[in-house]
Design a protein around this motif. Structure first.
Motif, PDB file in Angstrom:
ATOM      1  N   ALA A  76       0.834  -1.213   0.000  1.00 16.93           N
ATOM      2  CA  ALA A  76       0.000   0.000   0.000  1.00 16.93           C
ATOM      3  C   ALA A  76       0.866   1.258   0.000  1.00 16.93           C
ATOM      4  O   ALA A  76       0.564   2.234  -0.704  1.00 16.93           O
ATOM      5  N   LYS A  77       1.942   1.253   0.756  1.00 21.39           N
ATOM      6  CA  LYS A  77       2.842   2.408   0.782  1.00 21.39           C
ATOM      7  C   LYS A  77       3.547   2.586  -0.570  1.00 21.39           C
ATOM      8  O   LYS A  77       3.798   3.702  -1.004  1.00 21.39           O
ATOM      9  N   GLU A  78       3.849   1.478  -1.224  1.00 21.64           N
ATOM     10  CA  GLU A  78       4.452   1.570  -2.548  1.00 21.64           C
ATOM     11  C   GLU A  78       3.495   2.204  -3.545  1.00 21.64           C
ATOM     12  O   GLU A  78       3.902   3.021  -4.377  1.00 21.64           O
ATOM     13  N   LEU A  79       2.222   1.841  -3.458  1.00 24.75           N
ATOM     14  CA  LEU A  79       1.225   2.457  -4.341  1.00 24.75           C
ATOM     15  C   LEU A  79       1.030   3.929  -4.004  1.00 24.75           C
ATOM     16  O   LEU A  79       0.829   4.754  -4.906  1.00 24.75           O
ATOM     17  N   GLN A  80       1.076   4.276  -2.728  1.00 24.24           N
ATOM     18  CA  GLN A  80       0.969   5.679  -2.341  1.00 24.24           C
ATOM     19  C   GLN A  80       2.135   6.494  -2.885  1.00 24.24           C
ATOM     20  O   GLN A  80       1.967   7.654  -3.284  1.00 24.24           O
ATOM     21  N   ALA A  81       3.315   5.900  -2.895  1.00 21.30           N
ATOM     22  CA  ALA A  81       4.481   6.602  -3.430  1.00 21.30           C
ATOM     23  C   ALA A  81       4.331   6.891  -4.915  1.00 21.30           C
ATOM     24  O   ALA A  81       4.951   7.828  -5.439  1.00 21.30           O
ATOM     25  N   ARG A  82       3.498   6.114  -5.597  1.00 24.11           N
ATOM     26  CA  ARG A  82       3.238   6.350  -7.019  1.00 24.11           C
ATOM     27  C   ARG A  82       2.149   7.391  -7.243  1.00 24.11           C
ATOM     28  O   ARG A  82       1.809   7.698  -8.383  1.00 24.11           O
ATOM     29  N   GLY A  83       1.569   7.900  -6.141  1.00 29.12           N
ATOM     30  CA  GLY A  83       0.572   8.948  -6.259  1.00 29.12           C
ATOM     31  C   GLY A  83      -0.850   8.514  -6.006  1.00 29.12           C
ATOM     32  O   GLY A  83      -1.777   9.321  -6.149  1.00 29.12           O
ATOM     33  N   MET A  84      -1.076   7.273  -5.594  1.00 28.49           N
ATOM     34  CA  MET A  84      -2.430   6.789  -5.352  1.00 28.49           C
ATOM     35  C   MET A  84      -2.880   7.183  -3.947  1.00 28.49           C
ATOM     36  O   MET A  84      -2.091   7.113  -3.006  1.00 28.49           O
ATOM     37  N   PRO A  85      -4.119   7.644  -3.772  1.00 27.44           N
ATOM     38  CA  PRO A  85      -4.618   7.982  -2.427  1.00 27.44           C
ATOM     39  C   PRO A  85      -4.582   6.772  -1.504  1.00 27.44           C
ATOM     40  O   PRO A  85      -4.560   5.616  -1.941  1.00 27.44           O
ATOM     41  N   ALA A  86      -4.583   7.044  -0.203  1.00 31.73           N
ATOM     42  CA  ALA A  86      -4.400   5.988   0.789  1.00 31.73           C
ATOM     43  C   ALA A  86      -5.485   4.924   0.701  1.00 31.73           C
ATOM     44  O   ALA A  86      -5.184   3.723   0.713  1.00 31.73           O
ATOM     45  N   ARG A  87      -6.748   5.331   0.617  1.00 36.43           N
ATOM     46  CA  ARG A  87      -7.829   4.341   0.621  1.00 36.43           C
ATOM     47  C   ARG A  87      -7.774   3.466  -0.619  1.00 36.43           C
ATOM     48  O   ARG A  87      -7.905   2.236  -0.531  1.00 36.43           O
ATOM     49  N   GLU A  88      -7.578   4.081  -1.793  1.00 38.25           N
ATOM     50  CA  GLU A  88      -7.484   3.302  -3.018  1.00 38.25           C
ATOM     51  C   GLU A  88      -6.269   2.381  -2.991  1.00 38.25           C
ATOM     52  O   GLU A  88      -6.314   1.246  -3.478  1.00 38.25           O
ATOM     53  N   ALA A  89      -5.166   2.861  -2.387  1.00 33.07           N
ATOM     54  CA  ALA A  89      -3.960   2.037  -2.295  1.00 33.07           C
ATOM     55  C   ALA A  89      -4.203   0.820  -1.410  1.00 33.07           C
ATOM     56  O   ALA A  89      -3.750  -0.289  -1.720  1.00 33.07           O
ATOM     57  N   LEU A  90      -4.928   1.001  -0.310  1.00 34.70           N
ATOM     58  CA  LEU A  90      -5.225  -0.118   0.590  1.00 34.70           C
ATOM     59  C   LEU A  90      -6.150  -1.135  -0.074  1.00 34.70           C
ATOM     60  O   LEU A  90      -5.961  -2.348   0.080  1.00 34.70           O
ATOM     61  N   ILE A  91      -7.131  -0.655  -0.821  1.00 34.91           N
ATOM     62  CA  ILE A  91      -8.038  -1.569  -1.518  1.00 34.91           C
ATOM     63  C   ILE A  91      -7.288  -2.364  -2.574  1.00 34.91           C
ATOM     64  O   ILE A  91      -7.451  -3.584  -2.711  1.00 34.91           O
ATOM     65  N   GLU A  92      -6.446  -1.667  -3.328  1.00 33.40           N
ATOM     66  CA  GLU A  92      -5.659  -2.337  -4.369  1.00 33.40           C
ATOM     67  C   GLU A  92      -4.684  -3.345  -3.752  1.00 33.40           C
ATOM     68  O   GLU A  92      -4.531  -4.470  -4.251  1.00 33.40           O
TER      69      GLU A  92
END
Length: 199
Positions: A76-92
């Motif tokens: 999830a933190k890796e996805l956030q580093a790419r610019g994805m919001p926290a909630r969407e990153a956690l779902i993904e």
């Protein structure tokens, strides 16, 4: 108890170094108490009691349970580093990491079943270990996928709000104009002095 607390403290310190954050490891460590519910249920179903073997199972669970939360939060933190919001990153992250989490959980449960239902010499002594690990892993896996993302999002919102509160005002932080049109910049003379403004 001392060994258990020492292990949790060392785990927290290692996670702090890994994530460069004091809050993210707390979201991961939230998964540890969730396994205790499964431990009690597993011992109850197996008809075992809390003894030295079940306590060894609890200590073993601390590392196993944290692994699932680390897989989830790290991605999830890796996805956030790419610019994805926290909630969407956690779902993904939950959707992508669900398969490896379930695979490792089923493999561990399958490995502990012979210990939990084993027979022969010393089987009754080893049975609480298997029952504690199986119960703790199953319940923590299910609850980790729900509780850990929720706690992480709460901590992330708190971190963002704290950063906004203590971030200096951009207008006060810069004494020159950054708009690019030159407005607000004082004219200077050739020797570095400031020219007198026309009346």
């Amino acid at each position: 108890i001392t060994a258990l607390l020492s292990g949790i403290l060392l785990m927290y310190l290692i996670l702090v170094l890994q994530f460069n954050s004091f809050l993210d490891p707390l979201a991961i460590l939230v998964s540890l108490p969730l396994s205790l519910l499964g431990v009690m249920l597993g011992l109850l179903i197996a008809g075992s009691t809390i003894n030295i073997m079940s306590m060894i199972g609890v200590i073993l669970l601390m590392g196993i349970v944290a692994k699932n939360a680390i897989l989830l939060i790290d991605f999830a933190k890796e996805l956030q580093a790419r610019g994805m919001p926290a909630r969407e990153a956690l779902i993904e992250a939950g959707g992508i990491r669900l398969r490896p989490i379930l695979m490792t959980t089923f493999a561990l449960v399958a490995g502990m079943v012979p210990i939990a239902i084993g027979s022969g010499e010393g089987a009754l002594f080893r049975r609480p270990l298997g029952a504690a690990v199986i119960g703790g892993v199953i319940t923590s896996t299910i609850l980790t996928l729900i509780v850990v993302p929720t706690v992480y999002e709460v901590f992330d919102d708190f971190r963002v709000a704290l950063a906004k509160r203590f971030r200096p005002d951009g207008a006060m932080a810069h004494s020159h104009d950054v708009s690019g049109d030159g407005a607000g910049v004082l004219p200077t003379t050739g020797d570095g002095g400031i020219e007198a403004l026309p009346a």
